[in-house]
Design a protein around this motif. Structure first.
Motif, PDB file in Angstrom:
ATOM      1  N   GLU A  78       0.831  -1.206   0.000  1.00  0.00           N
ATOM      2  CA  GLU A  78       0.000   0.000   0.000  1.00  0.00           C
ATOM      3  C   GLU A  78       0.865   1.255   0.000  1.00  0.00           C
ATOM      4  O   GLU A  78       0.600   2.212  -0.740  1.00  0.00           O
ATOM      5  CB  GLU A  78      -0.942   0.000   1.207  1.00  0.00           C
ATOM      6  N   LYS A  79       1.911   1.270   0.817  1.00  0.00           N
ATOM      7  CA  LYS A  79       2.786   2.432   0.859  1.00  0.00           C
ATOM      8  C   LYS A  79       3.547   2.609  -0.453  1.00  0.00           C
ATOM      9  O   LYS A  79       3.775   3.743  -0.905  1.00  0.00           O
ATOM     10  CB  LYS A  79       3.760   2.311   2.035  1.00  0.00           C
ATOM     11  N   ILE A  80       3.936   1.495  -1.057  1.00  0.00           N
ATOM     12  CA  ILE A  80       4.639   1.584  -2.340  1.00  0.00           C
ATOM     13  C   ILE A  80       3.720   2.145  -3.412  1.00  0.00           C
ATOM     14  O   ILE A  80       4.111   3.024  -4.196  1.00  0.00           O
ATOM     15  CB  ILE A  80       5.195   0.206  -2.739  1.00  0.00           C
ATOM     16  N   GLN A  81       2.479   1.664  -3.446  1.00  0.00           N
ATOM     17  CA  GLN A  81       1.537   2.179  -4.446  1.00  0.00           C
ATOM     18  C   GLN A  81       1.266   3.667  -4.226  1.00  0.00           C
ATOM     19  O   GLN A  81       1.149   4.430  -5.188  1.00  0.00           O
ATOM     20  CB  GLN A  81       0.235   1.382  -4.385  1.00  0.00           C
ATOM     21  N   ARG A  82       1.190   4.088  -2.973  1.00  0.00           N
ATOM     22  CA  ARG A  82       0.971   5.502  -2.686  1.00  0.00           C
ATOM     23  C   ARG A  82       2.181   6.328  -3.153  1.00  0.00           C
ATOM     24  O   ARG A  82       2.038   7.401  -3.722  1.00  0.00           O
ATOM     25  CB  ARG A  82       0.734   5.705  -1.180  1.00  0.00           C
ATOM     26  N   ASP A  86       2.075   9.374  -5.643  1.00  0.00           N
ATOM     27  CA  ASP A  86       2.428  10.719  -5.158  1.00  0.00           C
ATOM     28  C   ASP A  86       3.695  11.256  -5.811  1.00  0.00           C
ATOM     29  O   ASP A  86       3.837  12.471  -6.013  1.00  0.00           O
ATOM     30  CB  ASP A  86       2.620  10.703  -3.637  1.00  0.00           C
ATOM     31  N   TYR A  87       4.620  10.373  -6.147  1.00  0.00           N
ATOM     32  CA  TYR A  87       5.926  10.815  -6.662  1.00  0.00           C
ATOM     33  C   TYR A  87       6.206  10.221  -8.043  1.00  0.00           C
ATOM     34  O   TYR A  87       7.348   9.940  -8.402  1.00  0.00           O
ATOM     35  CB  TYR A  87       7.028  10.429  -5.671  1.00  0.00           C
ATOM     36  N   LYS A  88       5.136  10.083  -8.816  1.00  0.00           N
ATOM     37  CA  LYS A  88       5.272   9.454 -10.127  1.00  0.00           C
ATOM     38  C   LYS A  88       6.180  10.235 -11.070  1.00  0.00           C
ATOM     39  O   LYS A  88       6.719   9.673 -12.024  1.00  0.00           O
ATOM     40  CB  LYS A  88       3.898   9.262 -10.781  1.00  0.00           C
ATOM     41  N   ASP A  89       6.343  11.513 -10.835  1.00  0.00           N
ATOM     42  CA  ASP A  89       7.173  12.338 -11.714  1.00  0.00           C
ATOM     43  C   ASP A  89       8.629  12.432 -11.268  1.00  0.00           C
ATOM     44  O   ASP A  89       9.412  13.161 -11.877  1.00  0.00           O
ATOM     45  CB  ASP A  89       6.585  13.751 -11.803  1.00  0.00           C
ATOM     46  N   THR A  90       8.982  11.697 -10.211  1.00  0.00           N
ATOM     47  CA  THR A  90      10.372  11.743  -9.744  1.00  0.00           C
ATOM     48  C   THR A  90      11.172  10.594 -10.348  1.00  0.00           C
ATOM     49  O   THR A  90      10.619   9.603 -10.853  1.00  0.00           O
ATOM     50  CB  THR A  90      10.452  11.635  -8.216  1.00  0.00           C
ATOM     51  N   ARG A  91      12.488  10.713 -10.249  1.00  0.00           N
ATOM     52  CA  ARG A  91      13.366   9.658 -10.765  1.00  0.00           C
ATOM     53  C   ARG A  91      13.208   8.373  -9.971  1.00  0.00           C
ATOM     54  O   ARG A  91      13.451   7.264 -10.491  1.00  0.00           O
ATOM     55  CB  ARG A  91      14.825  10.130 -10.697  1.00  0.00           C
ATOM     56  N   LEU A  96      11.918   2.417  -7.884  1.00  0.00           N
ATOM     57  CA  LEU A  96      11.200   1.617  -6.884  1.00  0.00           C
ATOM     58  C   LEU A  96      10.290   0.604  -7.561  1.00  0.00           C
ATOM     59  O   LEU A  96      10.194  -0.551  -7.115  1.00  0.00           O
ATOM     60  CB  LEU A  96      10.395   2.526  -5.958  1.00  0.00           C
ATOM     61  N   ARG A  97       9.628   1.015  -8.634  1.00  0.00           N
ATOM     62  CA  ARG A  97       8.727   0.082  -9.337  1.00  0.00           C
ATOM     63  C   ARG A  97       9.505  -1.168  -9.775  1.00  0.00           C
ATOM     64  O   ARG A  97       9.027  -2.293  -9.624  1.00  0.00           O
ATOM     65  CB  ARG A  97       8.089   0.759 -10.535  1.00  0.00           C
TER      66      ARG A  97
END
Length: 636
Positions: A78-82, A86-91, A96-97
């Motif tokens: 859950e925290k990883i998906q958040r 939340d930070y999809k535009d970061t490097r 992490l994905r």
């Protein structure tokens, strides 16, 4: 009382009170808190880290901290998906994905893997995605993808094993697919993979594969007439063997090919492929037979067409040169190098007026060939300097964007590798106009190499102050005076070797501004009666420039002061250049440069000399002309 005995809750409260990070913290304070939080991740102190992280939520490196913690806690879905939202535009989102997906695959969580997979070009993750599809009941779809992943001449990542094993056990793996990979493996010089694939073969394919493997390992078998006669129907194998033999005994391969090709059953594609490779090898070897051989290649590609011009140049046969130039494509004829040779050919064949017009048209180009054209008509070099003009706050506005604030934090924390990684991530989103601003920002930060490379991505070439920086001027001038080498040539070498990056290091170990190998550095230290300090000393600008210039002076001495030969030797090594010297009579230097066998060295020499011409203008000197430097290349 030691810090280990202080209650963690009390430590966090003190941090909030004394660091000020909770309310209006300074960057300096946040950096200290960041380093402390980072240390807790390394120590595995999760409660203290989480408490520290809360007070850094507005710090530019907060997403990095979260990434570092989450990559050690990959079960926290859950925290990883958040975080990914939340930070999809970061490097750090895609970093992490990738780690999370690997975790999901290791734990056979195929549905979650399938839902969150995004194609990135990572073959291992792609294999795992298709294996997930297989496990979820889409076997046909997965096996179709497996066929594509199978058809390569190298071993795929270990993560591909389950998917490829399923393909091997299915009726989808046909004999033609098996042979395709065997063939690709051999052509990729991967005999181990070829032997593995042979285990899947049945007769008569297995016996044929054994023959191919024998020729792959021992191409000299083709020199046995009895063997040739026994396998005359295997024209494809003969053609492949010739290609292999040519790598170790070119003369024998060429003789065998010309003697037996008409008697062998060879398909048209294989026949032309061998003809092409042999003809190009002759051209690169500066063999007098090259032009005639290249003429025999049917439907030649760009490489064949260009080497045909070079082969004609080696003959100094201007009608052949003109014919080969005419055979270039329209796009190729627009390139400065071929415009120059067209002008040369026109003058040499008595068409002086047309040649003069061609030189005039080319002389406005800021390039090696444009400068040669300018010399031919005795006109000044066209530098066309057009600096990028920014509005007063353009660079500062860009610097305040979140991605670039991250860059600045990594710089402040003295982590240059992370700073550069973040820079390349940040600029990949920018349009060309913004890329120009980014290049100027990097220039302001004195990141010369980054500024130059960013401007390349902007496809802008006319800001000469940015593209040809004047850093290390005093060190260059000192070395130039000590070793009697023109400073513009030193800058030309540095610009080509490292883009003036003090800490540049090549994959083979060359270091610093002039990209010296440690062994060469040691030799120069001995030549100057100086103690050799260490390999790391080559990152010292003054030492690197002195030793690099001393080495270049040595090469100039070996090759009679010939700048083109010394520059080529700096790149490819002096022994190789000695082998490329003419055997009978002197050759015009422009012809010698154009016919250098290695594309890298050919480009290197022309770039160093062109950059030197630009740098002499930047140095406000006019001592050098290409026509004066490029005297005829003498024979061995």
């Amino acid at each position: 009382m030691t810090i280990n005995r202080i209650p963690k809750r009390w430590l966090v409260c003190c941090l909030l009170v004394f660091s000020g990070t909770a309310v209006g913290a300074t960057l300096a304070q946040q950096r200290q808190d960041f380093l402390w939080a980072e240390k807790q991740i390394a120590l595995g102190d999760e409660p203290l880290f989480l408490s520290l992280a809360e007070v850094l939520a507005d710090y530019p490196l907060y997403p990095y901290l979260q990434y570092q913690w989450l990559k050690n806690n990959l079960a926290q879905s859950e925290k990883i998906q958040r975080f990914l939202t939340d930070y999809k535009d970061t490097r750090y989102a895609e970093l992490l994905r990738a780690k999370w997906l690997a975790y999901l695959a290791d734990n056979a969580q195929w549905l979650a893997f399938s839902q969150h997979y995004q194609a990135t070009g990572d073959a291992a993750l792609e294999c795992q995605y298709h294996w997930a599809q297989y496990q979820l009941g889409r076997q046909r779809f997965a096996l179709e993808a497996a066929k594509r992943l199978w058809a390569v001449g190298y071993a795929q990542a270990k993560a591909c094993d389950p998917l490829l094993s399923a393909l091997v056990l299915s009726p989808e793996l046909t004999p033609s697919l098996i042979w395709q990979r065997f063939d690709l493996a051999l052509r990729n010089n991967n005999a181990g993979l070829a032997r593995y694939v042979m285990r899947l073969m049945a007769e008569p394919a297995l016996a044929l594969a054994e023959l191919w493997l024998q020729v792959h390992n021992t191409p000299s078998l083709l020199q046995d007439n009895e063997w040739l006669n026994a396998h005359s129907g295997l024209g494809g194998l003969f053609a492949y063997g010739i290609e292999r033999l040519a790598k170790t005994d070119f003369t024998a391969a060429l003789t065998l090919w010309d003697t037996h090709k008409s008697a062998m059953l060879i398909d048209a594609n294989s026949y032309q492929q061998v003809e092409r490779k042999l003809a190009l090898a002759l051209a690169r070897a500066r063999d007098s037979r090259a032009y005639a051989r290249l003429e025999q290649v049917v439907a030649g590609d760009a490489e064949v067409r260009e080497w045909k011009v070079r082969a004609a140049l080696l003959e100094l046969n201007w009608p052949h040169i003109a014919k080969a130039l005419a055979a270039l494509s329209v796009e190729e004829r627009q390139q400065p190098q071929w415009q120059y040779w067209q002008a040369r050919a026109l003058v040499a064949t008595g068409q002086a007026q047309q040649g003069l017009a061609a030189y005039q048209q080319l002389a406005v180009d800021r390039s090696f060939y444009g400068f040669l054209a300018a010399d031919a008509i005795q006109t000044s070099y066209a530098l066309n300097d057009k600096p990028i003009l920014l509005a007063p706050d353009d660079a500062s506005r860009l610097a305040q964007q979140s991605d670039f604030r991250v860059v600045q934090e990594w710089v402040a924390l003295n982590r240059p590798l992370e700073a550069k990684r973040q820079w390349w991530f940040a600029i990949q989103k920018l349009p060309k106009e913004q890329l120009k601003i980014a290049a100027k920002l990097a220039q302001q930060w004195q990141w010369d190499q980054i500024a130059i490379m960013t401007l390349v991505k902007a496809d802008y070439w006319d800001d000469l102050g940015l593209r040809f920086p004047m850093a290390y001027l005093s060190q260059v001038q000192n070395a130039a005076q000590q070793f009697n080498v023109d400073p513009a040539l030193i800058y030309g070498l540095m610009r080509q070797e490292s883009l003036l990056d003090t800490f540049a290091q090549s994959p083979v170990g060359a270091r610093g501004l002039m990209q010296l190998m440690p062994g060469t550095g040691q030799q120069m230290a001995r030549a100057l009666n100086e103690p050799w300090l260490s390999e790391a000393s080559l990152f010292n600008p003054a030492m690197n420039i002195r030793y690099g210039t001393r080495y270049y002076q040595e090469l100039l001495g070996r090759f009679g002061g010939h700048v083109a030969l010394a520059s080529a030797a700096y790149n490819a090594g002096p022994n190789r250049i000695a082998k490329w010297l003419p055997t009978a009579s002197a050759v015009p230097a422009d012809v010698w440069i154009e016919t250098i066998p290695y594309k890298e060295t050919r480009k290197y020499v022309s770039s160093v000399l062109a950059y030197a011409m630009v740098y002499q203008q930047r140095l406000q000197r006019n001592a050098l002309k290409l026509s004066q430097l490029l005297v005829d290349v003498p024979p061995r």
